[in-house]
Design an enzyme around this catalytic site. Structure first.
Site, PDB file in Angstrom:
ATOM      1  N   PHE A   6       1.691   2.511  23.420  1.00 25.24           N
ATOM      2  CA  PHE A   6       2.619   3.030  22.978  1.00 25.24           C
ATOM      3  C   PHE A   6       3.407   4.038  23.270  1.00 25.24           C
ATOM      4  O   PHE A   6       4.393   4.279  22.864  1.00 25.24           O
ATOM      5  CB  PHE A   6       1.969   3.799  21.536  1.00 25.24           C
ATOM      6  CG  PHE A   6       1.328   5.102  21.850  1.00 25.24           C
ATOM      7  CD1 PHE A   6       2.264   6.352  21.609  1.00 25.24           C
ATOM      8  CD2 PHE A   6       0.107   5.608  22.281  1.00 25.24           C
ATOM      9  CE1 PHE A   6       1.897   7.432  22.059  1.00 25.24           C
ATOM     10  CE2 PHE A   6      -0.324   6.546  22.725  1.00 25.24           C
ATOM     11  CZ  PHE A   6       0.651   7.780  22.691  1.00 25.24           C
TER      12      PHE A   6
ATOM     13  N   LYS B 299       2.877  -8.472  24.107  1.00 23.94           N
ATOM     14  CA  LYS B 299       2.028  -7.833  22.749  1.00 23.94           C
ATOM     15  C   LYS B 299       2.372  -6.252  22.845  1.00 23.94           C
ATOM     16  O   LYS B 299       1.827  -5.759  23.524  1.00 23.94           O
ATOM     17  CB  LYS B 299       0.611  -8.272  23.078  1.00 23.94           C
ATOM     18  CG  LYS B 299      -0.248  -8.448  21.606  1.00 23.94           C
ATOM     19  CD  LYS B 299       0.033  -7.036  20.775  1.00 23.94           C
ATOM     20  CE  LYS B 299      -1.064  -6.072  21.297  1.00 23.94           C
ATOM     21  NZ  LYS B 299      -0.905  -4.913  20.431  1.00 23.94           N
TER      22      LYS B 299
ATOM     23  N   GLU C 114       1.009  -1.582  18.677  1.00 19.98           N
ATOM     24  CA  GLU C 114       1.157  -1.676  17.206  1.00 19.98           C
ATOM     25  C   GLU C 114       1.890  -0.479  16.273  1.00 19.98           C
ATOM     26  O   GLU C 114       2.228  -0.328  15.180  1.00 19.98           O
ATOM     27  CB  GLU C 114      -0.136  -2.285  16.294  1.00 19.98           C
ATOM     28  CG  GLU C 114      -1.270  -1.507  16.561  1.00 19.98           C
ATOM     29  CD  GLU C 114      -2.106  -2.009  17.637  1.00 19.98           C
ATOM     30  OE1 GLU C 114      -1.709  -1.809  18.754  1.00 19.98           O
ATOM     31  OE2 GLU C 114      -3.077  -1.734  17.795  1.00 19.98           O
ATOM     32  N   ARG C 115       1.853   0.699  17.213  1.00 18.60           N
ATOM     33  CA  ARG C 115       2.297   1.891  16.636  1.00 18.60           C
ATOM     34  C   ARG C 115       3.639   2.063  16.789  1.00 18.60           C
ATOM     35  O   ARG C 115       4.297   2.791  15.724  1.00 18.60           O
ATOM     36  CB  ARG C 115       1.435   3.024  17.603  1.00 18.60           C
ATOM     37  CG  ARG C 115       0.030   3.009  17.210  1.00 18.60           C
ATOM     38  CD  ARG C 115      -0.479   4.250  17.814  1.00 18.60           C
ATOM     39  NE  ARG C 115      -2.071   3.775  18.422  1.00 18.60           N
ATOM     40  CZ  ARG C 115      -2.346   4.389  19.384  1.00 18.60           C
ATOM     41  NH1 ARG C 115      -1.953   5.381  20.141  1.00 18.60           N
ATOM     42  NH2 ARG C 115      -3.771   3.864  19.653  1.00 18.60           N
TER      43      ARG C 115
ATOM     44  N   SER D  58      -4.820   2.308  28.053  1.00  9.61           N
ATOM     45  CA  SER D  58      -6.181   3.281  28.309  1.00  9.61           C
ATOM     46  C   SER D  58      -7.159   2.475  29.397  1.00  9.61           C
ATOM     47  O   SER D  58      -7.434   1.405  29.422  1.00  9.61           O
ATOM     48  CB  SER D  58      -6.901   3.770  27.001  1.00  9.61           C
ATOM     49  OG  SER D  58      -7.321   2.826  26.408  1.00  9.61           O
TER      50      SER D  58
ATOM     51  N   CYS E 163       1.742   8.967  31.051  1.00  9.04           N
ATOM     52  CA  CYS E 163       0.636   8.657  31.999  1.00  9.04           C
ATOM     53  C   CYS E 163       0.864   9.338  33.232  1.00  9.04           C
ATOM     54  O   CYS E 163      -0.098   9.409  34.111  1.00  9.04           O
ATOM     55  CB  CYS E 163       0.597   7.092  32.154  1.00  9.04           C
ATOM     56  SG  CYS E 163       2.072   6.358  33.150  1.00  9.04           S
TER      57      CYS E 163
ATOM     58  N   GLU F 186      -9.000  12.210  29.357  1.00  6.21           N
ATOM     59  CA  GLU F 186      -7.672  12.170  29.270  1.00  6.21           C
ATOM     60  C   GLU F 186      -7.247  12.710  28.215  1.00  6.21           C
ATOM     61  O   GLU F 186      -7.398  12.054  26.992  1.00  6.21           O
ATOM     62  CB  GLU F 186      -7.279  10.743  29.518  1.00  6.21           C
ATOM     63  CG  GLU F 186      -5.723  10.550  29.629  1.00  6.21           C
ATOM     64  CD  GLU F 186      -5.112   9.108  29.521  1.00  6.21           C
ATOM     65  OE1 GLU F 186      -5.777   8.385  29.304  1.00  6.21           O
ATOM     66  OE2 GLU F 186      -4.077   9.059  30.265  1.00  6.21           O
TER      67      GLU F 186
HETATM   68  P1  NAD Z   1      -4.384   1.527  24.304  1.00  2.24           P
HETATM   69  O1  NAD Z   1      -5.319   1.239  25.324  1.00  2.24           O
HETATM   70  O2  NAD Z   1      -5.162   2.202  23.118  1.00  2.24           O
HETATM   71  O3  NAD Z   1      -3.594   0.307  24.206  1.00  2.24           O
HETATM   72  C1  NAD Z   1      -2.914  -0.403  24.788  1.00  2.24           C
HETATM   73  C2  NAD Z   1      -2.638  -1.716  24.335  1.00  2.24           C
HETATM   74  O4  NAD Z   1      -3.905  -2.238  24.090  1.00  2.24           O
HETATM   75  C3  NAD Z   1      -2.023  -1.934  23.007  1.00  2.24           C
HETATM   76  O5  NAD Z   1      -1.030  -3.039  22.961  1.00  2.24           O
HETATM   77  C4  NAD Z   1      -3.161  -2.159  22.096  1.00  2.24           C
HETATM   78  O6  NAD Z   1      -3.021  -2.751  20.855  1.00  2.24           O
HETATM   79  C5  NAD Z   1      -4.048  -2.749  22.942  1.00  2.24           C
HETATM   80  N1  NAD Z   1      -5.457  -2.762  22.543  1.00  2.24           N
HETATM   81  C6  NAD Z   1      -6.051  -1.597  21.843  1.00  2.24           C
HETATM   82  N2  NAD Z   1      -7.468  -1.550  21.694  1.00  2.24           N
HETATM   83  C7  NAD Z   1      -7.493  -2.713  22.195  1.00  2.24           C
HETATM   84  C8  NAD Z   1      -8.977  -3.395  22.287  1.00  2.24           C
HETATM   85  N3  NAD Z   1     -10.031  -3.017  21.649  1.00  2.24           N
HETATM   86  N4  NAD Z   1      -8.698  -4.557  22.789  1.00  2.24           N
HETATM   87  C9  NAD Z   1      -7.708  -5.418  23.241  1.00  2.24           C
HETATM   88  N5  NAD Z   1      -6.534  -4.654  23.166  1.00  2.24           N
HETATM   89  C10 NAD Z   1      -6.598  -3.442  22.830  1.00  2.24           C
HETATM   90  O7  NAD Z   1      -3.365   2.722  24.862  1.00  2.24           O
HETATM   91  P2  NAD Z   1      -2.408   3.336  23.927  1.00  2.24           P
HETATM   92  O8  NAD Z   1      -2.860   4.554  23.180  1.00  2.24           O
HETATM   93  O9  NAD Z   1      -1.399   2.571  23.496  1.00  2.24           O
HETATM   94  O10 NAD Z   1      -1.644   4.369  25.317  1.00  2.24           O
HETATM   95  C11 NAD Z   1      -1.936   5.298  26.019  1.00  2.24           C
HETATM   96  C12 NAD Z   1      -2.842   5.071  27.158  1.00  2.24           C
HETATM   97  O11 NAD Z   1      -1.860   4.300  28.143  1.00  2.24           O
HETATM   98  C13 NAD Z   1      -3.075   6.231  27.877  1.00  2.24           C
HETATM   99  O12 NAD Z   1      -4.376   6.338  28.445  1.00  2.24           O
HETATM  100  C14 NAD Z   1      -2.050   6.405  29.307  1.00  2.24           C
HETATM  101  O13 NAD Z   1      -2.629   6.944  30.345  1.00  2.24           O
HETATM  102  C15 NAD Z   1      -2.153   5.024  29.125  1.00  2.24           C
HETATM  103  N6  NAD Z   1      -0.865   4.442  30.300  1.00  2.24           N
HETATM  104  C16 NAD Z   1      -1.081   4.233  31.445  1.00  2.24           C
HETATM  105  C17 NAD Z   1       0.189   3.797  32.245  1.00  2.24           C
HETATM  106  C18 NAD Z   1       0.000   3.622  33.502  1.00  2.24           C
HETATM  107  O14 NAD Z   1       1.151   3.146  34.261  1.00  2.24           O
HETATM  108  N7  NAD Z   1      -1.157   3.772  34.101  1.00  2.24           N
HETATM  109  C19 NAD Z   1       1.523   3.795  31.527  1.00  2.24           C
HETATM  110  C20 NAD Z   1       1.580   4.273  30.323  1.00  2.24           C
HETATM  111  C21 NAD Z   1       0.433   4.547  29.486  1.00  2.24           C
END
Ligand code: NAD
Length: 498
Positions: free
Chosen positions: A149, A173, A176-177, A226, A281, A382
């Site tokens: 998101f 994909k 969704e937020r 994450s 991130c 985190e």
């Molecule tokens: P998230 O892991 O909750 O979601 C990321 C994606 O995965 C979304 O599209 C979500 O719909 C999907 N998803 C969520 N739960 C899932 C599941 N159980 N099974 C399959 N898919 C699922 O992350 P978020 O809250 O949207 O974003 C924040 C996180 O992203 C933080 O941990 C941040 O550090 C990380 N991030 C990392 C980088 C990097 O470059 N390393 C960059 C941006 C964000």
């Protein structure tokens, strides 16, 4: 209420499922739209469209691809402000920050515009008598991006400009937020002349993700999110034989040495910790002051943190917006309280904050914790919110050891006036992206972006040269065109050069 749909085969569709989820405006706390959640059938439709499109797109000339990429860049430049406002309304970040993420994404498009140069192969003449050898790279097929998101425009743009430039068909994909940015980007691709099916958007949750990871016609998966989800995605997609890069979470430390300029370091720490409400991130969430600089630094950081203007991202005078959901706000507040209970001192407290006119918004104020130790939950988790923890160290060795013991390895920074210390730091620290007096060291689009340890699963970083390598695979051709008069040198021994 508006429904945000998918983009499949060149048009928006609400799909075959009636499952939906609310999309909030984090500043007001109100639901402003619903987003469609894809069923397995919707995913299959998108993959079928992308597979059809791949057959012709992968055969398109480099000139045609470049022309479309340039057109896409122009269109996005023109609508960047509109895109930024859409991001603010769903994510919460201030619009100037959203505009910044669009700009950083555009830089990847600009990099991808150089695809004819990037895809140049190698050629060796006369490796044996009458034999030439050359290599080139071909696209993979249907490739998928699953994105978080916190950067609804930039993170997808780390992926699709390069994937598409290389000749792949792409399925996004998004989170969704904040799903609206993805549809705007799809419209721009259509207007730029990209054939239907080369860029698709499937909105959804775990159902959509798993259907993509399990589909036999998906060749590769890029994930950013994450760490627990990144790990699961990597395991499931590699078990299904796909190429995977899965970027995870972070805990970014910044070391401040006694020879650093206190005011310079404090200003940069505050911007890096509280910009985008800490939902980056690459945000700095742990400051590690070494020795006596801790006291004056803490005092200056507290002063600056207290002065940050918090409010709706739409108001250009604000510096920090809300966090993304009420659940995120509650989790962040709980972590701060837990830290205090475990012995941290709350030097600036953002737990209770009221923004006039936005009383229902998901706001957490800038928070500064001192005397945080590596055993505390507030250090181990985190936080992904506007919380900066001071983890004091007595020596550079101790500071570097703290960073290296942390399971994450995305970004880190050092503030110092000593070249010797900076060099030692960047050579010894086990982190992928390092800043020297630069708190958020996000590489430019023509370098690659990626962390170490639990911040990335897979071998490839994103964008830059590694992006091109991720979205293509190599072919090496050994070629002979014998003259009619030549005698055959066919042999049963293993071929060697003559
Ligand atoms: P998230 O892991 O909750 O979601 C990321 C994606 O995965 C979304 O599209 C979500 O719909 C999907 N998803 C969520 N739960 C899932 C599941 N159980 N099974 C399959 N898919 C699922 O992350 P978020 O809250 O949207 O974003 C924040 C996180 O992203 C933080 O941990 C941040 O550090 C990380 N991030 C990392 C980088 C990097 O470059 N390393 C960059 C941006 C964000």
């Amino acid at each position: 209420m508006r429904t945000i749909g998918h983009w499949i085969d060149g048009r928006e569709t609400s799909g075959r499922s009636d499952r939906q989820q609310s999309v909030f405006n984090p500043a007001t706390g109100q639901v402003q739209a619903n987003v469609a959640l894809a069923s397995v059938e919707d995913v299959h439709d998108a993959v079928a469209s992308a597979s059809r499109a791949f057959a012709t797109w992968s055969d398109s000339s480099l000139s045609e691809r470049t022309k479309i990429l340039f057109a896409f860049r122009e269109l996005m430049n023109r609508r960047a402000d509109e895109l930024a406002v859409a991001i603010t309304d769903e994510h919460g970040k201030v619009t100037s920050d959203a505009r910044g993420e669009v700009q950083r994404g555009l830089e990847v498009v600009e990099f991808a515009c150089g695809i004819p140069q990037l895809l140049k192969g190698e050629y060796s003449d006369q490796v044996s008598s009458g034999v030439d050898l050359f290599s080139y790279r071909q696209p993979l097929g249907v490739v998928v991006g699953i994105t978080p998101f916190n950067f609804p425009a930039m993170v997808p743009m780390w992926m699709y400009p390069i994937a598409i430039a290389c000749g792949n068909a792409f399925i996004l994909k998004p989170s969704e937020r904040d799903p609206s940015a993805s549809l705007l980007m799809a419209e721009l691709w259509r207007d730029a002349g990209l054939p239907d099916g080369v860029f698709n958007v499937v909105q959804g949750d775990v159902t959509a993700v798993n259907a993509l990871l399990d589909h036999p016609d998906v060749a590769a998966v890029s994930f950013v999110g994450s760490t627990p989800i990144a790990r699961t995605i990597h395991e499931r997609a590699t078990a299904n034989g796909k190429r995977v890069q899965a970027l995870g979470g972070a805990k970014n430390h910044s070391i401040i040495l006694p020879d650093a300029d206190v005011d310079f370091a404090a200003k940069h720490l505050v911007a890096a910790a509280f910009g985008s409400a800490g939902e980056r991130c690459m945000a700095i969430s742990a400051a590690v002051p070494v020795g006596a600089i801790a006291e004056p630094l803490l005092e200056r950081v507290a002063e600056l943190a207290n002065a940050i203007k918090v409010g709706s991202g739409r108001d250009a005078t604000n510096e920090m917006g809300p966090v993304v959901t009420s659940a995120a706000r509650d989790r962040i507040v709980e972590l701060i309280t837990g830290g205090e209970r475990q012995g941290a001192r709350v030097a600036v407290d953002g737990r209770i904050i009221t923004v006039p006119g936005f009383e229902e918004g998901f706001f957490v104020g800038p928070t500064l914790l001192d005397h945080v130790t590596t055993e505390m939950d507030v250090y181990r988790e985190e936080i992904f919110g506007p919380v900066l923890s001071f983890v004091r160290a007595q020596s550079v060795d101790e500071a570097i050891a703290t960073i290296n013991a942390n399971p994450y390895g995305n970004g880190t920074a050092i503030f110092t006036s000593s070249g010797e210390s900076a060099r030692r730091f960047h050579r010894e620290v086990k982190v992928g992206m390092i800043g020297i007096n630069v708190p958020i060291p996000v590489p430019m689009a023509y370098f690659s972006f990626g962390g170490w340890k639990d911040s990335l699963f897979g071998d490839h970083h994103v964008h830059g040269p590694e992006g091109v390598s991720f979205y293509t695979r190599a072919k090496v051709v050994t070629s002979r065109w014998p003259e009619r008069s030549a005698t055959s040198d066919a042999s049963f021994s293993f071929p060697t050069s003559k």
